[in-house]
Design a protein around this motif. Sequence first.
Motif: not given
Length: 129
Positions: A21-30
């Motif tokens: 979830l954290l990786r997905l969130r960081s990808v979404q933010v980037s």
Amino acid sequence: MAQPLRQEKEKWYVWQKLLQLLRLRSVQVSDHRRHRQKELEHQERILREQEVELRLRKMETNIHATNAAFHQTVKHQPENFQKPWMKKVILGGKLFALGVVALVGVKIASVLARFIIAALVWMFEKLFF
């Protein structure tokens, strides 16, 4: 014994899901930042194009104006500032100075060479005689 092992597996599974979830969130933010950056670059490009268009229009109106300013070059030095022979005298002086510098350089190199040769002869004499 099976119960603690199962709890550990469940904790590990929860941590893995949390990391995903954290990786997905960081990808979404980037992705959001990249999209925002592209929008800003696009807006800057549009503004630059508009600015260029305005400048071109202004230049075009200035070209077609009836009372266009006429600029004439102005000489800052009078024509007879240096006589033709004066340039040759200055060039001759520079060449003479260059010759003197070269001569002094050769003399200094000669003296240094003498010292080096004397030191080598002295070392040869001390080593072999």
